[in-house]
Design an enzyme around this catalytic site. Sequence first.
Site, short mmCIF file in Angstrom:
data_model
loop_
_atom_site.label_atom_id
_atom_site.label_comp_id
_atom_site.label_asym_id
_atom_site.label_seq_id
_atom_site.Cartn_x
_atom_site.Cartn_y
_atom_site.Cartn_z
N ARG A 1 90.04 26.43 4.10
CA ARG A 1 91.43 26.53 5.01
C ARG A 1 92.26 27.71 4.31
NH1 ARG A 1 89.03 22.68 6.53
NH2 ARG A 1 90.05 20.63 7.07
N SER B 1 95.23 16.13 8.57
CA SER B 1 95.08 16.11 6.95
C SER B 1 96.47 16.62 6.47
CB SER B 1 93.97 16.72 6.23
OG SER B 1 92.72 16.30 6.97
N GLU C 1 98.42 20.61 3.01
CA GLU C 1 97.49 21.23 3.73
C GLU C 1 98.09 21.92 5.05
OE1 GLU C 1 94.29 22.11 6.92
OE2 GLU C 1 95.02 20.06 6.56
#
Length: 338
Positions: A164, A236, A334
């Site tokens: 990510r 998420s 995140e």
Amino acid sequence: MITTRQNFDLAQVTTFAIPAKCSRYIEYDQPEDIPLIISELQDVDRLYHIGGGSNLLFTHDYDGVVAHSAIKGIDVVDETTDGVTVRVGAGVVMDDFISWACDRGLWGVENLSGIPGEAGASAVQNVGAYGAEAADTIVEVHAYDSHKNEFVTFTNEDCHYGYRDSIFKRSDIRGRYIIHSVVYRLSSVPKPNICYPALKDQFDTPPDDPHLIRRAVIAIRDSKLPDPSKVPSAGSFFKNPVINDDQLAKIISIEGTDTFPHYRTDNGWKIPAAWLIDRCGWKGHHDNNAAVWHLQPLVITNPGRKASAADILDLEDRIKQSVRERYGVNLEPEVEHI
Ligand code: EPU
């Protein structure tokens, strides 16, 4: 074409649907618009560029300009016997591109089916799911350098992709490059990737049609994640943490077993944040306005569209605190906080 709105509520363009106003919201649909927009800004550092708004939490009103690329277009720029190279506009919805690829029997992005967001953001965030990530297929990223005022091209290597993560998220670079298109390389030779356990369970033999993987992924997502059109969230909320040997030993001693999910990585042990949060009892938790999804505790939701940013931040803090107190593990969001 460039359209501008004043005093715009970002709840309309973010999947979390949390209210936060920006002074100006600009949308444009061709790369040539970018230098025009930049030249008219008073402070280029107060420009925040969004994609599908699916991974964002504006914690306050934004005193600046928020821009969104509506650049569309999926164009084959090269074709060989084993695959095609495709240039995708930053504003193309990622799942529309994935559907386009599967319809043509092209492999490489099918595991990302159903992922929210747009192509431009996929290259910033290196979106990933079910054993694949955007970086596996991205070959080039085309952007505008708002500091040097020129169009630039990044190769996959230049992007320094990680979990990510990419160069575009580095604090000294954040916001400098405005991505207008992303070039992906797709394979016409079947490359089924069913390494992810929940996916492997669905196939006796590797499928020969990317649509089969696409359907299986969408079914798994539907069984775990809230439907973005019905229950606002940003997917998420936390990253899966990487912990050291001592932290792992502590968790094993607390649980009295090592049969929980954990995987060796180059710099420690990766452990699902969902599992830690679940063990701390948060699954299905409801505050007045914010909640923890009952099927996947990694997702914080805004079920009645009434939550404020403060409601979400408060729940985030309490989840982090309980995981830290029980296991000594610090969770990192995140979802990007702006
Ligand atoms: N788990 C629990 N309780 C639960 C759910 C999960 O203990 O209620 C544990 C299970 O052990 C499970 C593990 O958590 O095996 C991992 O769960 P899952 O496979 O659902 O994946 P994840 O690690 O929680 C990541 C991505 C998701 C992506 C899935 C599938 C991150 C932060 N999240 O979640 O991405 O869809 O893998 O590949 O890496 C997103 O980024 O918004 C997103 C949804």
